[in-house]
Design a protein around this motif. Sequence first.
Motif, PDB file in Angstrom:
ATOM      1  N   MET B 479       4.141  42.117  29.919  1.00 13.49           N
ATOM      2  CA  MET B 479       3.207  42.548  28.883  1.00 13.49           C
ATOM      3  C   MET B 479       3.523  41.909  27.541  1.00 13.49           C
ATOM      4  N   LEU B 480       2.473  41.363  26.946  1.00 15.15           N
ATOM      5  CA  LEU B 480       2.578  40.816  25.590  1.00 15.15           C
ATOM      6  C   LEU B 480       2.047  41.873  24.630  1.00 15.15           C
ATOM      7  N   CYS B 481       2.894  42.295  23.712  1.00 14.45           N
ATOM      8  CA  CYS B 481       2.473  43.283  22.716  1.00 14.45           C
ATOM      9  C   CYS B 481       1.909  42.547  21.505  1.00 14.45           C
ATOM     10  N   ALA B 482       0.642  42.812  21.188  1.00 12.34           N
ATOM     11  CA  ALA B 482       0.009  42.188  20.021  1.00 12.34           C
ATOM     12  C   ALA B 482      -0.593  43.294  19.161  1.00 12.34           C
ATOM     13  N   PRO B 483       0.143  43.741  18.158  1.00 20.87           N
ATOM     14  CA  PRO B 483      -0.343  44.881  17.376  1.00 20.87           C
ATOM     15  C   PRO B 483      -1.397  44.488  16.349  1.00 20.87           C
ATOM     16  N   CYS B 484      -2.448  43.847  16.797  1.00 24.78           N
ATOM     17  CA  CYS B 484      -3.505  43.404  15.886  1.00 24.78           C
ATOM     18  C   CYS B 484      -4.765  43.112  16.687  1.00 24.78           C
ATOM     19  N   SER B 485      -5.883  43.662  16.236  1.00 24.23           N
ATOM     20  CA  SER B 485      -7.143  43.501  16.974  1.00 24.23           C
ATOM     21  C   SER B 485      -7.576  42.049  17.063  1.00 24.23           C
ATOM     22  N   ASN B 486      -7.504  41.327  15.947  1.00 23.97           N
ATOM     23  CA  ASN B 486      -7.939  39.929  15.981  1.00 23.97           C
ATOM     24  C   ASN B 486      -7.049  39.095  16.878  1.00 23.97           C
ATOM     25  N   CYS B 487      -5.747  39.346  16.794  1.00 26.27           N
ATOM     26  CA  CYS B 487      -4.831  38.608  17.663  1.00 26.27           C
ATOM     27  C   CYS B 487      -5.170  38.909  19.119  1.00 26.27           C
ATOM     28  N   LYS B 488      -5.435  40.182  19.392  1.00 23.63           N
ATOM     29  CA  LYS B 488      -5.775  40.551  20.773  1.00 23.63           C
ATOM     30  C   LYS B 488      -7.047  39.842  21.214  1.00 23.63           C
ATOM     31  N   GLY B 489      -8.002  39.729  20.292  1.00 20.72           N
ATOM     32  CA  GLY B 489      -9.249  39.036  20.618  1.00 20.72           C
ATOM     33  C   GLY B 489      -8.993  37.589  20.995  1.00 20.72           C
ATOM     34  N   ALA B 490      -8.160  36.922  20.202  1.00 20.03           N
ATOM     35  CA  ALA B 490      -7.842  35.515  20.478  1.00 20.03           C
ATOM     36  C   ALA B 490      -7.052  35.397  21.772  1.00 20.03           C
ATOM     37  N   SER B 496      -8.097  34.519  29.318  1.00 19.37           N
ATOM     38  CA  SER B 496      -9.214  34.325  30.228  1.00 19.37           C
ATOM     39  C   SER B 496      -9.411  32.839  30.508  1.00 19.37           C
ATOM     40  N   TYR B 497      -9.337  32.032  29.467  1.00 22.07           N
ATOM     41  CA  TYR B 497      -9.559  30.587  29.588  1.00 22.07           C
ATOM     42  C   TYR B 497      -8.541  29.947  30.520  1.00 22.07           C
ATOM     43  N   TYR B 498      -7.285  30.354  30.368  1.00 22.55           N
ATOM     44  CA  TYR B 498      -6.197  29.779  31.171  1.00 22.55           C
ATOM     45  C   TYR B 498      -5.871  30.625  32.412  1.00 22.55           C
ATOM     46  N   GLN B 499      -6.639  31.701  32.607  1.00 21.19           N
ATOM     47  CA  GLN B 499      -6.419  32.617  33.737  1.00 21.19           C
ATOM     48  C   GLN B 499      -4.956  33.081  33.799  1.00 21.19           C
ATOM     49  N   VAL B 500      -4.481  33.487  32.662  1.00 19.51           N
ATOM     50  CA  VAL B 500      -3.063  33.877  32.553  1.00 19.51           C
ATOM     51  C   VAL B 500      -2.729  35.099  33.416  1.00 19.51           C
ATOM     52  N   PRO B 501      -3.569  36.153  33.400  1.00 23.29           N
ATOM     53  CA  PRO B 501      -3.206  37.307  34.249  1.00 23.29           C
ATOM     54  C   PRO B 501      -3.173  36.932  35.727  1.00 23.29           C
ATOM     55  N   GLN B 502      -4.153  36.140  36.156  1.00 23.51           N
ATOM     56  CA  GLN B 502      -4.213  35.775  37.572  1.00 23.51           C
ATOM     57  C   GLN B 502      -3.030  34.892  37.977  1.00 23.51           C
ATOM     58  N   LYS B 503      -2.672  33.972  37.094  1.00 24.62           N
ATOM     59  CA  LYS B 503      -1.667  32.984  37.478  1.00 24.62           C
ATOM     60  C   LYS B 503      -0.228  33.403  37.189  1.00 24.62           C
ATOM     61  N   THR B 504      -0.072  34.324  36.246  1.00 27.81           N
ATOM     62  CA  THR B 504       1.312  34.697  35.889  1.00 27.81           C
ATOM     63  C   THR B 504       1.539  36.203  35.803  1.00 27.81           C
ATOM     64  N   SER B 505       0.486  37.007  36.024  1.00 23.96           N
ATOM     65  CA  SER B 505       0.595  38.474  35.869  1.00 23.96           C
ATOM     66  C   SER B 505       1.088  38.869  34.480  1.00 23.96           C
ATOM     67  N   THR B 506       0.621  38.145  33.493  1.00 20.24           N
ATOM     68  CA  THR B 506       0.939  38.515  32.111  1.00 20.24           C
ATOM     69  C   THR B 506      -0.302  39.149  31.493  1.00 20.24           C
ATOM     70  N   TYR B 507      -0.108  40.301  30.877  1.00 23.24           N
ATOM     71  CA  TYR B 507      -1.208  41.039  30.259  1.00 23.24           C
ATOM     72  C   TYR B 507      -0.882  41.258  28.788  1.00 23.24           C
ATOM     73  N   TYR B 508      -1.808  41.834  28.065  1.00 19.03           N
ATOM     74  CA  TYR B 508      -1.543  42.086  26.639  1.00 19.03           C
ATOM     75  C   TYR B 508      -2.020  43.479  26.281  1.00 19.03           C
ATOM     76  N   THR B 509      -1.431  44.037  25.259  1.00 19.76           N
ATOM     77  CA  THR B 509      -1.904  45.325  24.729  1.00 19.76           C
ATOM     78  C   THR B 509      -1.352  45.510  23.315  1.00 19.76           C
ATOM     79  N   GLY B 510      -1.686  46.643  22.704  1.00 20.99           N
ATOM     80  CA  GLY B 510      -1.183  46.928  21.359  1.00 20.99           C
ATOM     81  C   GLY B 510       0.176  47.605  21.408  1.00 20.99           C
ATOM     82  N   LEU B 511       0.646  48.095  20.280  1.00 21.37           N
ATOM     83  CA  LEU B 511       1.972  48.716  20.214  1.00 21.37           C
ATOM     84  C   LEU B 511       1.944  50.184  20.646  1.00 21.37           C
ATOM     85  N   VAL B 512       0.952  50.928  20.145  1.00 15.15           N
ATOM     86  CA  VAL B 512       0.950  52.380  20.409  1.00 15.15           C
ATOM     87  C   VAL B 512       0.813  52.688  21.900  1.00 15.15           C
ATOM     88  N   GLU B 513       0.232  51.764  22.639  1.00 15.84           N
ATOM     89  CA  GLU B 513       0.088  51.993  24.074  1.00 15.84           C
ATOM     90  C   GLU B 513       1.466  52.120  24.741  1.00 15.84           C
TER      91      GLU B 513
END
Lengths: 315, 532
Positions: B479-490, B496-513
């Motif tokens: 999990m990549l923690c990105a505590p910022c909405s714009n960063c999460k958007g990018a 999605s473009y590089y299919q990161v979750p499919q190819k490496t099982s890496t996901y992203y979320t905010g801090l409070v989660e």
Amino acid sequence: MVVSLLQLSSYVAFAIFIVAVLAKWRQWSSMPIHLRWELYPVPHEPEHEHGGSYFEEFNFWEKHREKNHLNEMKELFTELLFIKRVFDFKRQFWFTTYPFHLGIYLILAWFALLFVGGLTQAYTGIAIPSAHPWAQLIYYLTLLTGSLGIILGTLGCIGVLLYRLSEEDMRKYSAGLDYFNLIFILVVYVLGAISWLSFDRTFTTAQAYMTAMVSFSSAIPQLNNIILAHVILLELLWIYIPFTKMSHFVGKYFTYHKVLWEDEPNLRGSEVEKKVREVLGYKVTWQAPHFTAGRTWAEEATKPSKVDVIERWEP
Amino acid sequence: MKDKTRIEDIGKKGQMVKLREEDLMELPYPYNQPDMEPKFTEPKDEWRERYVTDLDGYIAINIPVKRPETKEEEERMVRRFLEGFKRLLTKNDHWTFLQPLLLTLEYCAKCQACADACPIYLASGKKEIYRPTYRVEVLRRIYKKYIKGKSDFVSGKIDLNWDTLAKLAEVSWRCTLCRRCEQRCPIGINNGLITREIRLLFAQEMGFANKEVHELGTVQHLKVGSSTALTPDGFKDIVEFMEEEIEEKTGKKIKIPVDEKGADFLLIHNAGEYLSWPENPAAFAILFEEAGISYTLSSELVGYDGVNYGVWYDDMQLARIALKHTEAARKLDCNSIVVGECGHAHKAIAVIADRVVADETNVYRQSCMPILWDIVKKKKINFDPEKNDFPVTLHDPCNMVRLMGVVEPQRKVLRALCPQFREMSPNGVYNYCCGGGSGFAIMQSMNFPEWRNKVSTRMKLKQTMDAFKDCIDPSINKMLCAPCSNCKGAIRDMFSYYQVPQKTSTYYTGLVEFMVNAMVDLEEPYIEWEFH
């Protein structure tokens, strides 16, 4: 007569330099307050080691705000004396620009020592050089700073010039004036080096000239044409520097202290708030459709605004 | 191959730069394998007709352009630009950044110590037009030649014509304003600021900018209440939806405070969170409820959307939105405004807009990060870090760290609650931008997203993969923690473009989660391993 005029020109050149630098300082310091644009790490923040600010404290305005001025000075002098950022991020260039700048610092120190030596000779009767310990100190320090200053400054200046010419990234961004400035400095250095090596190895003539200057005496030593040309060009350089970007020694104070490290919060009733109130009263004349003519910043920011947008960029 | 582009080339006809796959910065495994990323595409012919594609083939200024057909028309456009430039140099019109602007125009030594700080310049394979000093030097030469009346010998070569104007406008949208370059400047000048100043000149004088940032951004924000077009009623509906979601997911019945007068602070989220990642504001609601913190949300127009796109291009729009935020807090008698997980909203209201408030509008503003760390530090909630026992790394939003100095609280939370937390390199105030800064994350029209994904966010992909190189195997969830909405958007678009979750099982979320996920009294995990 020539010598007297020369002496006068030295006073004038130095006076113009001082006045122009002060005017530059005044110009930058009298500018209106601007929106904050600080950049972390800010060295006076107590948590500067990791780049932290007072925003890391909940309800920061209730806490006593500490500033680490010592660290700010440390950062300032590290940059000023060692040009640390160039060392860290453009190491090859540092090997030319550092001797160049160090040479200038040493020449400034040499001037200061000549000045002190001049005062000593003119007002205490202690001759320089002489057996007096004070005279010995001044004499050898003058010798050291002057010699090193000329060597490092000349070589550094050649190095910076060659670097700027040879590295494509710098050359593409340089204008003719950038080279002119370096060549101007180099000519002064070269003439200074010739004067030193050929005619004045112990800076006796330079010391005598300065002694005459500080004592307002016309007993100025005879100068040959090389030294004369050096002095005149040096005077022109003193006059020229404050009107060019070589006056960045003034600007650098403001880029750091008034922009990058300026993190003073706008607390209620503070001096900052007073200044903000003043600038919000300025009238705005921007022409875009989302501006209304004749309003102040405060009015424009708070009154209902037009929401027109441009559909097309056209002539 | 060394890019031979010169400053004055901006005034010549034709496309300045063509990006090539082989020039791009190499990505780490698995993206260094063949066919792991989509290729560059050509802009459509109709785009070339209607917009400016002569910079690098990509379009950020997405309002149609009518090119001058006569010399008079071209001169009129140049004159208009210069009139705006002169306003930029007056204290009445531009007290906001006059001093840093002039210092930067005056004092650059052109040493290029800043160049290698820029993730876009590096990722592109060092294309000259992306060098931090390129656009600055163009503006500086225009200033010296056309404002101060100096010769080419003094200013350096430059021709101010239609091509220069069009490409200058476009190139001001190829920098994320991350200001990493400014950290390296021995003189202390502000290249990032100049990017913004160019945008500002076009916006405040001629009235245009990127459409998502201006028309659909600040203009819509002020008119409708949110740059997402979320209305006050829509906002209230979403809050109700979040309450239901919280109950369904956690079993907790929570009443999210909206418009409650006298709360300690007004919490403002980026409204994009409500629409794209409602689990984030919901997590705030859970934590604050559990920790007994007094706060409220606002349903006031603008008061429920913490974004402030003015910070990227227009001082007046910035001031208008910031003052609406403080007004919302004032109406609710709140002591302060606390900004949720949104980097630019942090900087906009707490730092930049600190000099547009006075007297009754001077409501204090601060980050949510110290409060979140306080909850963990003072054990206001029982956490079990074992619930977060998977690899985690942190992306630092530039606006929060380098531009505001909020660095430690968020990583203290992660260190305390995530046993496998590791830093990416570099991090903190020396981090690299996500690539979505300065509006890029929301700029979705035509081929701009392709440029963003291939160039602008490239460094962040590299950093993320490097941080997880010991566990890049897709069988391990990361999990990549990105505590910022714009960063999460990018990051979302880049993943999605590089299919990161499919190819490496890496996901992203905010801090409070992560915080809610670690709560002892929660039976089911709060973090969901799905990509959205």
